[in-house]
Design an enzyme around this catalytic site. Structure first.
Site, PDB file in Angstrom:
ATOM      1  N   GLU A 126       0.854  -1.206   0.000  1.00 18.41           N
ATOM      2  CA  GLU A 126       0.000   0.000   0.000  1.00 18.41           C
ATOM      3  C   GLU A 126       0.880   1.243   0.000  1.00 18.41           C
ATOM      4  O   GLU A 126       2.035   1.166   0.396  1.00 18.41           O
ATOM      5  CB  GLU A 126      -0.815   0.074   1.311  1.00 18.41           C
ATOM      6  CG  GLU A 126      -1.766  -1.039   1.526  1.00 18.41           C
ATOM      7  CD  GLU A 126      -2.322  -1.008   2.960  1.00 18.41           C
ATOM      8  OE1 GLU A 126      -1.998  -0.077   3.725  1.00 18.41           O
ATOM      9  OE2 GLU A 126      -3.066  -1.928   3.282  1.00 18.41           O
ATOM     10  N   LYS A 128       2.409   4.611   1.505  1.00 13.03           N
ATOM     11  CA  LYS A 128       2.586   5.173   2.848  1.00 13.03           C
ATOM     12  C   LYS A 128       2.222   6.649   2.742  1.00 13.03           C
ATOM     13  O   LYS A 128       2.941   7.436   2.117  1.00 13.03           O
ATOM     14  CB  LYS A 128       4.018   4.994   3.330  1.00 13.03           C
ATOM     15  CG  LYS A 128       4.231   5.483   4.748  1.00 13.03           C
ATOM     16  CD  LYS A 128       5.578   5.029   5.274  1.00 13.03           C
ATOM     17  CE  LYS A 128       5.773   5.389   6.721  1.00 13.03           C
ATOM     18  NZ  LYS A 128       5.580   6.784   7.041  1.00 13.03           N
ATOM     19  N   ASP A 130       1.756  10.370   3.869  1.00 10.86           N
ATOM     20  CA  ASP A 130       2.501  11.201   4.813  1.00 10.86           C
ATOM     21  C   ASP A 130       1.535  12.126   5.546  1.00 10.86           C
ATOM     22  O   ASP A 130       1.323  13.268   5.161  1.00 10.86           O
ATOM     23  CB  ASP A 130       3.553  12.008   4.054  1.00 10.86           C
ATOM     24  CG  ASP A 130       4.640  12.507   4.981  1.00 10.86           C
ATOM     25  OD1 ASP A 130       4.655  12.091   6.154  1.00 10.86           O
ATOM     26  OD2 ASP A 130       5.464  13.325   4.540  1.00 10.86           O
ATOM     27  N   TYR A 238      -6.690   2.160   6.643  1.00  9.75           N
ATOM     28  CA  TYR A 238      -6.014   0.978   6.106  1.00  9.75           C
ATOM     29  C   TYR A 238      -5.774  -0.122   7.129  1.00  9.75           C
ATOM     30  O   TYR A 238      -5.345  -1.198   6.779  1.00  9.75           O
ATOM     31  CB  TYR A 238      -4.658   1.375   5.505  1.00  9.75           C
ATOM     32  CG  TYR A 238      -3.847   2.280   6.426  1.00  9.75           C
ATOM     33  CD1 TYR A 238      -3.325   1.813   7.627  1.00  9.75           C
ATOM     34  CD2 TYR A 238      -3.642   3.620   6.111  1.00  9.75           C
ATOM     35  CE1 TYR A 238      -2.616   2.642   8.467  1.00  9.75           C
ATOM     36  CE2 TYR A 238      -2.921   4.458   6.947  1.00  9.75           C
ATOM     37  CZ  TYR A 238      -2.415   3.955   8.127  1.00  9.75           C
ATOM     38  OH  TYR A 238      -1.726   4.785   8.973  1.00  9.75           O
ATOM     39  N   LYS A 327      10.921   3.443   2.215  1.00 11.59           N
ATOM     40  CA  LYS A 327      10.864   4.882   1.948  1.00 11.59           C
ATOM     41  C   LYS A 327      11.385   5.171   0.540  1.00 11.59           C
ATOM     42  O   LYS A 327      12.484   4.746   0.191  1.00 11.59           O
ATOM     43  CB  LYS A 327      11.709   5.643   2.975  1.00 11.59           C
ATOM     44  CG  LYS A 327      11.125   5.636   4.380  1.00 11.59           C
ATOM     45  CD  LYS A 327       9.942   6.584   4.435  1.00 11.59           C
ATOM     46  CE  LYS A 327       9.625   7.019   5.839  1.00 11.59           C
ATOM     47  NZ  LYS A 327      10.238   8.197   6.315  1.00 11.59           N
ATOM     48  N   CYS A 421      26.680  40.650  12.735  1.00 12.73           N
ATOM     49  CA  CYS A 421      25.403  40.707  12.034  1.00 12.73           C
ATOM     50  C   CYS A 421      25.586  41.431  10.701  1.00 12.73           C
ATOM     51  O   CYS A 421      26.164  42.524  10.673  1.00 12.73           O
ATOM     52  CB  CYS A 421      24.376  41.435  12.901  1.00 12.73           C
ATOM     53  SG  CYS A 421      22.852  41.804  12.020  1.00 12.73           S
ATOM     54  N   CYS A 424      23.413  45.028  11.235  1.00  7.89           N
ATOM     55  CA  CYS A 424      23.767  46.087  12.193  1.00  7.89           C
ATOM     56  C   CYS A 424      25.188  45.958  12.724  1.00  7.89           C
ATOM     57  O   CYS A 424      25.615  46.766  13.540  1.00  7.89           O
ATOM     58  CB  CYS A 424      22.770  46.097  13.347  1.00  7.89           C
ATOM     59  SG  CYS A 424      22.947  44.661  14.420  1.00  7.89           S
ATOM     60  N   CYS A 439      21.584  37.571  16.356  1.00  6.56           N
ATOM     61  CA  CYS A 439      22.003  38.957  16.484  1.00  6.56           C
ATOM     62  C   CYS A 439      21.349  39.440  17.780  1.00  6.56           C
ATOM     63  O   CYS A 439      20.121  39.439  17.889  1.00  6.56           O
ATOM     64  CB  CYS A 439      21.506  39.775  15.294  1.00  6.56           C
ATOM     65  SG  CYS A 439      21.605  41.540  15.629  1.00  6.56           S
ATOM     66  N   CYS A 444      18.354  46.087  15.907  1.00  5.42           N
ATOM     67  CA  CYS A 444      18.833  45.774  14.551  1.00  5.42           C
ATOM     68  C   CYS A 444      17.683  46.038  13.577  1.00  5.42           C
ATOM     69  O   CYS A 444      16.565  45.547  13.776  1.00  5.42           O
ATOM     70  CB  CYS A 444      19.253  44.311  14.491  1.00  5.42           C
ATOM     71  SG  CYS A 444      19.592  43.725  12.832  1.00  5.42           S
TER      72      CYS A 444
HETATM   73  S1  IVH Z   1       0.336   0.360   8.785  1.00  5.93           S
HETATM   74  C1  IVH Z   1       1.595  -0.885  13.317  1.00  5.93           C
HETATM   75  N1  IVH Z   1      -0.111   1.473   6.489  1.00  5.93           N
HETATM   76  O1  IVH Z   1       3.132   5.474   8.885  1.00  5.93           O
HETATM   77  C2  IVH Z   1       1.670   0.242  12.413  1.00  5.93           C
HETATM   78  N2  IVH Z   1       0.837   2.822   8.194  1.00  5.93           N
HETATM   79  O2  IVH Z   1       5.808   5.504  10.043  1.00  5.93           O
HETATM   80  C3  IVH Z   1       0.895  -0.110  11.209  1.00  5.93           C
HETATM   81  N3  IVH Z   1       1.190   5.152   7.560  1.00  5.93           N
HETATM   82  O3  IVH Z   1       2.203   5.032  12.207  1.00  5.93           O
HETATM   83  C4  IVH Z   1       0.826   1.019  10.315  1.00  5.93           C
HETATM   84  N4  IVH Z   1       0.415   5.002   5.514  1.00  5.93           N
HETATM   85  O4  IVH Z   1       0.675   6.494  10.700  1.00  5.93           O
HETATM   86  C5  IVH Z   1       0.368   1.661   7.735  1.00  5.93           C
HETATM   87  N5  IVH Z   1      -0.614   2.316   4.404  1.00  5.93           N
HETATM   88  C6  IVH Z   1      -0.156   2.513   5.620  1.00  5.93           C
HETATM   89  C7  IVH Z   1       0.317   3.760   6.073  1.00  5.93           C
HETATM   90  C8  IVH Z   1       0.820   3.872   7.375  1.00  5.93           C
HETATM   91  C9  IVH Z   1       0.923   5.808   6.418  1.00  5.93           C
HETATM   92  C10 IVH Z   1       1.775   5.787   8.766  1.00  5.93           C
HETATM   93  C11 IVH Z   1       1.150   5.346  10.068  1.00  5.93           C
HETATM   94  C12 IVH Z   1       2.289   4.776  10.857  1.00  5.93           C
HETATM   95  C13 IVH Z   1       3.448   5.474  10.236  1.00  5.93           C
HETATM   96  C14 IVH Z   1       4.738   4.767  10.515  1.00  5.93           C
END
Ligand code: IVH
Length: 684
Positions: A126, A128, A130, A238, A327, A421, A424, A439, A444
């Site tokens: 899935e 991730k 942010d 999710y 990541k 600085c 000033c 500063c 200033c």
């Molecule tokens: S599963 C037990 N699935 O990423 C933790 N997390 O860096 C299971 N996050 O705390 C998390 N997308 O807030 C999961 N598809 C996804 C996610 C996801 C974003 C976040 C979540 C987690 C954090 C960890």
């Protein structure tokens, strides 16, 4: 070097890293203002883990071993704030381990296959997202509470700030609904909404938010739900927390289907694969697709599909062993560093800024980048003329991440950070424990300009027609030395400035005079006290009702207020101790700028202005429901007891809050008395 000296240095570095990460956790989780990029944070965290393993291989003294007992909170930071009531998760909310390369992902799969003694495992992949982790609790399909992760065991109840979300399901519909279910997911902000808010702020000359994630985190924790409603947040779900009956679902694919069936917004990319090789292909596919998504994603999450296998794999104190985050690399470009300029902020903080040969990066042209501070420049040995790599990790301001040493010009020399600085010429100073040079001269001109601009900005005193060019001229011509001087300016004085005619000068004088009618919180905010934004300014205005009262407040009075922590309280006290600030306040009063907050006791309900704390268990409703009832009647429900608490509602099992209330002489009632109050608030 002797062994004991090396050990000492390692221990020193370990302590340094622990303190640094603690500070960054605080900034990220509680203040939603990260000090460093995720990648740099992970790098430091790894260095710490490696040092911990070296110094204390059995983990006898390390922080992680303290938490290895399941009764302890998991090691996931802590976003809880005093001003919110808390809710205990039925199943802890953990974090995820991060990987940055294929090898680590392969090791993750191998580890699991070793546990289960199998050739291949079924995973789901899935995006991730942010954003900010959230847990929704549903009883018989009805939403009971939305809670942040908090410390993993207990989070803040933020239902009131999310209720308006277009896609938040208040009622699950469809078949096969469990009696009780915790659904886990993410609150996020779309790129479009983030840009809308920032461009509005730019117009109003307010500082820009760094990225959508921080803005989402800050919005969730706003104390005023009406303010939260002005920013569009989104939700995606999710994950599965607790569920009654427990074996309702056997795997994530089934759960994902159920979410769609119940009308719950689920992730738009969900692949079930039966081999790690296919998971890897999926990760790469996702890395391509995510660029077309309207929200920020920073990786892929790979999870074991089967809930039974997940349970068997278990978890560490921080994260499950059955899932991992891969990541994605953030986009980077190479360019030339043409110059390093120092920028002086309104607080005197000096920020070195890289001036670059313009380069295209993640859809925009970049010609400036942040260099953070002097240490960062010397640590990376960044020199003018260097080829540098710049990156935009979901941040608005690009960062210089590294130098291409192979391309360094032969005649380059290390950058010497100025000692005075640039504006000033005062000798720069370094504040203990902070990386930035400052500063120290409050007079200033750049600091004065910054303070005046901030004072007049839309979010503070909202003075029309007082733009940047006008402020620059006023300060450069010494017509304004401190903010209060604005109120003494006449039409004739404005007529001396470039670009002013009769009418425009008159308009500006009027706008300045009109701002004297602004509410007290705006003036408190406009003072620019470190750490005090509009939400805190409103709390301070409510509690002190005038500037002279606030100026007299002591630390103990300030920390007693919900939403005001020790760091903020300290900063308020220091601000009013400063003689320059005292003289400015005197002038404000002389010019007739002395707003007061009048609480009209005759309006509102008997609950208005009363603050309640709920503790122990209630039988007729949950604490969250009781809190919502109080707020809907006009009262305030807070989580901690102070001498300003009007009433503590204590159910069976009440502990420290009850003790504190008794000590402070706060009125305490039980559940039947509380129910009677709800019926008839005469005795309030
Ligand atoms: S599963 C037990 N699935 O990423 C933790 N997390 O860096 C299971 N996050 O705390 C998390 N997308 O807030 C999961 N598809 C996804 C996610 C996801 C974003 C976040 C979540 C987690 C954090 C960890």
């Amino acid at each position: 070097m002797s062994a004991s000296k090396t050990d000492k240095l390692k221990t020193q570095r370990l302590e340094e890293l622990q303190a640094e990460l603690k500070r960054h956790d605080e900034l990220y989780y509680r203040l939603a203002q990260p000090g460093i990029s995720d990648q740099l944070y992970d790098q430091k965290k790894r260095e710490l883990e490696e040092l911990e393993a070296e110094i204390d291989p059995l983990g006898l003294f390390s922080k992680s071993s303290e938490h290895s007992n399941n009764a302890q909170p998991p090691v996931v930071g802590d976003d809880r704030l005093e001003s919110f009531s808390s809710h205990r998760h039925l199943k802890p909310m953990l974090s995820l381990d991060n990987t940055y390369d294929e090898e680590e992902f392969i090791e993750f799969d191998q580890r699991l296959r070793r546990i289960f003694e199998t050739e291949k495992l079924s995973y789901v992949v899935e995006p991730k997202i942010d954003g900010v982790a959230i847990s929704l609790t549903y009883k018989n399909g009805k939403l009971v509470t939305a809670t942040t992760r908090g410390n993993g065991v207990e989070g803040d109840v933020v239902t009131q700030n999310l209720e308006h979300l277009e896609h938040l399901p208040h009622q699950l519909s469809g078949s096969s609904l469990p009696e009780l279910i915790e659904i886990r997911g993410e609150i996020y902000m779309s790129h479009q909404e983030f840009e809308r808010i920032n461009s509005e702020r730019e117009k109003n000359e307010l500082s820009l938010y760094a990225n959508p994630r921080n803005l989402a985190a800050g919005t969730i924790k706003l104390l005023d739900p009406k303010e939260a409603r002005k920013r569009k947040l989104e939700i995606v779900l999710y994950g599965l927390g607790a569920c009654t009956p427990e074996n309702h679902f056997s795997n994530l694919s089934e759960f994902h289907q159920a979410l769609s069936h119940w009308g719950v917004p689920a992730v738009e990319y969900f692949r079930q694969v039966d081999h790690a090789d296919d998971a890897w292909k999926s990760i790469q596919e996702l890395d391509q697709l995510r660029h077309s998504y309207g929200y920020p994603t920073d990786g892929a999450v790979i999870k074991l599909n089967s809930f039974a296998l997940q349970a068997e794999a278990g978890h560490t104190s921080k994260s499950p062993r059955w899932a991992i985050a891969y990541k994605f690399e953030t986009e980077r470009q190479e360019t030339i560093l043409e110059a390093i300029h120092l920028q002086v902020g309104r607080t005197g903080a000096i920020t070195p800024v890289a001036h670059l040969s313009p380069v295209q990066l993640a859809g925009t042209q970049v010609s400036r980048a942040s260099l953070h501070n002097a240490d960062e420049i010397s640590r990376k040995d960044i020199r003018v003329g260097d080829h540098v790599i710049v990156e935009k990790a979901g941040e608005i301001i690009p960062q210089v991440v590294e130098v291409v040493l192979a391309k360094r010009p032969a005649n380059s020399s290390p950058f010497t950070f100025p000692t005075i600085c640039p504006v000033c010429k005062t000798k720069l100073e370094r504040v203990d424990g902070e990386a930035a040079w400052k500063c120290p001269n409050p007079l200033c001109s750049e600091q004065v300009k910054g303070r005046v601009r901030y004072f007049a900005s839309r979010g503070c005193m909202d003075i029309d027609h007082l733009g940047e060019a006008v402020v620059d001229q006023l300060v450069d011509r010494k017509m304004v030395r401190q903010t209060s001087d604005l109120f003494s300016l006449s039409k004739e004085q404005f007529l001396q400035l470039d670009g002013f005619a009769e009418k425009s000068a008159e308009n500006l004088v009027q706008a300045i005079q009109k701002s004297k009618q602004q509410e007290l919180w705006r003036l408190i905010c406009a003072l620019g006290i470190k750490h005090v934004g509009s939400a805190a300014a409103k709390d301070l205005a409510r509690n002190f009702r005038s500037l002279p009262n606030l100026a007299k407040a002591e630390l103990i009075d300030l920390v007693a207020i919900d939403g005001i922590g020790e760091i903020m309280a300290q900063s308020v006290v220091e601000f009013f101790k400063n003689s320059e600030n005292q003289s400015m306040l005197e002038k404000f009063a002389q010019y007739g700028l002395s707003p007061e907050l009048e609480i009209d006791e005759s309006t509102g309900t008997p609950w208005t202005g009363k603050s309640f704390v709920l503790t122990g268990s209630l039988t007729s409703m949950t604490r969250e429901e009781a809190g919502s009832r109080i707020e809907s009647l006009g009262g305030k429900s807070t989580s901690s007891v102070s001498k300003r608490t009007s009433c503590l509602v204590a159910g069976p099992g009440a502990g420290s809050k009850l003790d504190k209330a008794k000590k402070l002489g706060v009125h305490v009632i039980d559940e039947p008395a509380f129910l009677a109050l709800l019926e008839s608030p005469k005795s309030l």
